[in-house]
Design a protein around this motif. Structure first.
Motif, PDB file in Angstrom:
ATOM      1  N   ASN A  10       0.836  -1.208   0.000  1.00 57.12           N
ATOM      2  CA  ASN A  10       0.000   0.000   0.000  1.00 57.12           C
ATOM      3  C   ASN A  10       0.866   1.251   0.000  1.00 57.12           C
ATOM      4  O   ASN A  10       0.595   2.200  -0.741  1.00 57.12           O
ATOM      5  CB  ASN A  10      -0.896   0.052   1.243  1.00 57.12           C
ATOM      6  N   LEU A  11       1.876   1.265   0.835  1.00 56.30           N
ATOM      7  CA  LEU A  11       2.741   2.441   0.934  1.00 56.30           C
ATOM      8  C   LEU A  11       3.533   2.637  -0.355  1.00 56.30           C
ATOM      9  O   LEU A  11       3.682   3.770  -0.823  1.00 56.30           O
ATOM     10  CB  LEU A  11       3.666   2.346   2.144  1.00 56.30           C
ATOM     11  N   LYS A  12       4.010   1.548  -0.939  1.00 59.11           N
ATOM     12  CA  LYS A  12       4.724   1.660  -2.216  1.00 59.11           C
ATOM     13  C   LYS A  12       3.830   2.314  -3.261  1.00 59.11           C
ATOM     14  O   LYS A  12       4.249   3.240  -3.968  1.00 59.11           O
ATOM     15  CB  LYS A  12       5.173   0.279  -2.711  1.00 59.11           C
ATOM     16  N   GLY A  13       2.605   1.834  -3.361  1.00 58.23           N
ATOM     17  CA  GLY A  13       1.664   2.406  -4.321  1.00 58.23           C
ATOM     18  C   GLY A  13       1.362   3.863  -4.032  1.00 58.23           C
ATOM     19  O   GLY A  13       1.248   4.682  -4.954  1.00 58.23           O
ATOM     20  N   HIS A  14       1.228   4.184  -2.767  1.00 60.71           N
ATOM     21  CA  HIS A  14       0.941   5.567  -2.371  1.00 60.71           C
ATOM     22  C   HIS A  14       2.095   6.490  -2.744  1.00 60.71           C
ATOM     23  O   HIS A  14       1.885   7.590  -3.269  1.00 60.71           O
ATOM     24  CB  HIS A  14       0.656   5.633  -0.870  1.00 60.71           C
ATOM     25  N   LEU A  15       3.300   6.060  -2.495  1.00 61.13           N
ATOM     26  CA  LEU A  15       4.474   6.853  -2.859  1.00 61.13           C
ATOM     27  C   LEU A  15       4.521   7.091  -4.365  1.00 61.13           C
ATOM     28  O   LEU A  15       4.761   8.210  -4.818  1.00 61.13           O
ATOM     29  CB  LEU A  15       5.755   6.159  -2.398  1.00 61.13           C
ATOM     30  N   LYS A  16       4.269   6.052  -5.135  1.00 64.73           N
ATOM     31  CA  LYS A  16       4.335   6.150  -6.595  1.00 64.73           C
ATOM     32  C   LYS A  16       3.270   7.085  -7.169  1.00 64.73           C
ATOM     33  O   LYS A  16       3.448   7.610  -8.267  1.00 64.73           O
ATOM     34  CB  LYS A  16       4.218   4.764  -7.222  1.00 64.73           C
ATOM     35  N   LYS A  17       2.179   7.280  -6.436  1.00 64.64           N
ATOM     36  CA  LYS A  17       1.144   8.217  -6.897  1.00 64.64           C
ATOM     37  C   LYS A  17       1.644   9.662  -6.885  1.00 64.64           C
ATOM     38  O   LYS A  17       1.150  10.494  -7.631  1.00 64.64           O
ATOM     39  CB  LYS A  17      -0.098   8.129  -5.996  1.00 64.64           C
ATOM     40  N   PHE A  18       2.619   9.964  -6.040  1.00 67.19           N
ATOM     41  CA  PHE A  18       3.046  11.342  -5.844  1.00 67.19           C
ATOM     42  C   PHE A  18       4.463  11.654  -6.317  1.00 67.19           C
ATOM     43  O   PHE A  18       4.769  12.805  -6.604  1.00 67.19           O
ATOM     44  CB  PHE A  18       2.919  11.722  -4.363  1.00 67.19           C
ATOM     45  N   ILE A  19       5.312  10.642  -6.353  1.00 74.37           N
ATOM     46  CA  ILE A  19       6.715  10.895  -6.730  1.00 74.37           C
ATOM     47  C   ILE A  19       7.210   9.803  -7.666  1.00 74.37           C
ATOM     48  O   ILE A  19       6.720   8.678  -7.639  1.00 74.37           O
ATOM     49  CB  ILE A  19       7.641  10.979  -5.490  1.00 74.37           C
ATOM     50  N   ASP A  20       8.204  10.164  -8.482  1.00 76.19           N
ATOM     51  CA  ASP A  20       8.887   9.184  -9.330  1.00 76.19           C
ATOM     52  C   ASP A  20      10.069   8.640  -8.542  1.00 76.19           C
ATOM     53  O   ASP A  20      10.920   9.402  -8.079  1.00 76.19           O
ATOM     54  CB  ASP A  20       9.398   9.846 -10.615  1.00 76.19           C
ATOM     55  N   VAL A  21      10.084   7.343  -8.384  1.00 74.51           N
ATOM     56  CA  VAL A  21      11.168   6.721  -7.622  1.00 74.51           C
ATOM     57  C   VAL A  21      11.431   5.339  -8.221  1.00 74.51           C
ATOM     58  O   VAL A  21      10.490   4.599  -8.536  1.00 74.51           O
ATOM     59  CB  VAL A  21      10.810   6.664  -6.109  1.00 74.51           C
ATOM     60  N   ASP A  22      12.691   5.017  -8.409  1.00 75.93           N
ATOM     61  CA  ASP A  22      13.006   3.708  -8.985  1.00 75.93           C
ATOM     62  C   ASP A  22      12.929   2.634  -7.892  1.00 75.93           C
ATOM     63  O   ASP A  22      12.947   2.939  -6.699  1.00 75.93           O
ATOM     64  CB  ASP A  22      14.369   3.724  -9.694  1.00 75.93           C
ATOM     65  N   PRO A  23      12.819   1.376  -8.288  1.00 75.59           N
ATOM     66  CA  PRO A  23      12.633   0.292  -7.316  1.00 75.59           C
ATOM     67  C   PRO A  23      13.716   0.205  -6.245  1.00 75.59           C
ATOM     68  O   PRO A  23      13.419  -0.114  -5.096  1.00 75.59           O
ATOM     69  CB  PRO A  23      12.601  -0.967  -8.190  1.00 75.59           C
ATOM     70  N   ILE A  24      14.954   0.477  -6.608  1.00 81.03           N
ATOM     71  CA  ILE A  24      16.052   0.400  -5.627  1.00 81.03           C
ATOM     72  C   ILE A  24      15.890   1.511  -4.582  1.00 81.03           C
ATOM     73  O   ILE A  24      15.983   1.262  -3.372  1.00 81.03           O
ATOM     74  CB  ILE A  24      17.430   0.470  -6.320  1.00 81.03           C
ATOM     75  N   GLN A  25      15.619   2.734  -5.051  1.00 80.58           N
ATOM     76  CA  GLN A  25      15.396   3.847  -4.123  1.00 80.58           C
ATOM     77  C   GLN A  25      14.172   3.573  -3.238  1.00 80.58           C
ATOM     78  O   GLN A  25      14.193   3.885  -2.050  1.00 80.58           O
ATOM     79  CB  GLN A  25      15.171   5.159  -4.881  1.00 80.58           C
ATOM     80  N   LEU A  26      13.139   3.005  -3.844  1.00 80.02           N
ATOM     81  CA  LEU A  26      11.918   2.722  -3.089  1.00 80.02           C
ATOM     82  C   LEU A  26      12.215   1.799  -1.910  1.00 80.02           C
ATOM     83  O   LEU A  26      11.757   2.039  -0.794  1.00 80.02           O
ATOM     84  CB  LEU A  26      10.867   2.107  -4.014  1.00 80.02           C
ATOM     85  N   GLU A  27      13.002   0.775  -2.129  1.00 81.81           N
ATOM     86  CA  GLU A  27      13.360  -0.139  -1.036  1.00 81.81           C
ATOM     87  C   GLU A  27      14.202   0.572   0.019  1.00 81.81           C
ATOM     88  O   GLU A  27      14.030   0.327   1.222  1.00 81.81           O
ATOM     89  CB  GLU A  27      14.084  -1.378  -1.577  1.00 81.81           C
ATOM     90  N   GLU A  28      15.092   1.455  -0.419  1.00 82.51           N
ATOM     91  CA  GLU A  28      15.897   2.218   0.540  1.00 82.51           C
ATOM     92  C   GLU A  28      15.005   3.144   1.362  1.00 82.51           C
ATOM     93  O   GLU A  28      15.188   3.279   2.575  1.00 82.51           O
ATOM     94  CB  GLU A  28      16.972   3.021  -0.195  1.00 82.51           C
ATOM     95  N   ILE A  29      14.038   3.784   0.724  1.00 80.65           N
ATOM     96  CA  ILE A  29      13.089   4.663   1.422  1.00 80.65           C
ATOM     97  C   ILE A  29      12.320   3.873   2.462  1.00 80.65           C
ATOM     98  O   ILE A  29      12.189   4.297   3.617  1.00 80.65           O
ATOM     99  CB  ILE A  29      12.138   5.341   0.409  1.00 80.65           C
ATOM    100  N   LEU A  30      11.811   2.713   2.070  1.00 79.30           N
ATOM    101  CA  LEU A  30      11.023   1.897   2.999  1.00 79.30           C
ATOM    102  C   LEU A  30      11.860   1.414   4.181  1.00 79.30           C
ATOM    103  O   LEU A  30      11.312   1.120   5.250  1.00 79.30           O
ATOM    104  CB  LEU A  30      10.391   0.721   2.266  1.00 79.30           C
TER     105      LEU A  30
END
Length: 191
Positions: free
Chosen positions: A4-24
């Motif tokens: 859910n959080l991954k999807g929510h983030l992607k609705k508002f910002i462009d982030v690649d999968p590697i960065q997304l995992e680092e953010i989480l």
């Protein structure tokens, strides 16, 4: 669990999968039981909570010892005592699970580190706060411009799933009247 959080983030910002995992990686998760308080009046507000699944409410206890609900958070919504979180101060609110809930959460310190490491998260949180502020503005408008009965009817029309999901005594608390008065309104609607 964090889809859910991954999807929510992607609705508002462009982030690649590697960065997304680092953010989480800056967030932690927990499960809270129904009616469990995750923040209580008098505690220092240390966390910002994201609802992955379930529902939370923020409330205070007024001078008559009555709980007054000020905010709900359902899936894909953030909740905290914003002032106390920002200032690392003692809160005058409670945050409680309305349902068994799955949460992601972040400390104030980790949120600062997160936005420093990933400046795009500043944009994300700006959107989050803008939407929360807009929701608060509409609630204030309704409180001042609609009768309590009309406020309820408007909520019922615009958000029927939400109104059916929340216990009626909490809807009454949110709208600023007693559960008995809400029962009277509902009886009039049914007739």
């Amino acid at each position: 669990m964090l889809e859910n959080l991954k999807g929510h983030l992607k609705k508002f910002i462009d982030v690649d999968p590697i960065q997304l995992e680092e953010i989480l990686g800056y967030l932690r998760t927990k499960t809270v039981a129904r009616k469990e308080n995750i923040l209580e009046e008098g505690q220092v507000c240390k966390y910002h909570f994201f609802v992955l699944n379930g529902m939370l409410r923020k409330f205070f206890v007024n001078e008559k010892s009555v709980e007054q609900t000020t905010e709900f958070a359902i899936e894909n919504w953030w909740i905290t005592d914003n002032m106390a979180f920002e200032q690392r101060a003692v809160t005058t609110f409670y945050i409680q699970a309305v349902e068994k809930s799955e949460l992601a959460y972040i400390s104030q310190e980790d949120q600062e580190k997160l936005v420093a490491a990933f400046p795009t998260m500043e944009r994300y949180f700006r959107f989050v706060y803008q939407r929360a502020y807009a929701a608060a503005q509409m609630r204030i408008k309704y409180l001042f411009s609609l009768s309590k009965e009309q406020f309820y009817l408007d909520m019922l029309q615009k958000y029927p799933h939400f109104v059916q999901r929340v216990p009626q005594y909490l809807i009454a608390s949110f709208l600023g009247f007693t559960p008995e008065y809400l029962s009277e309104i509902r009886k009039r609607i049914i007739r």
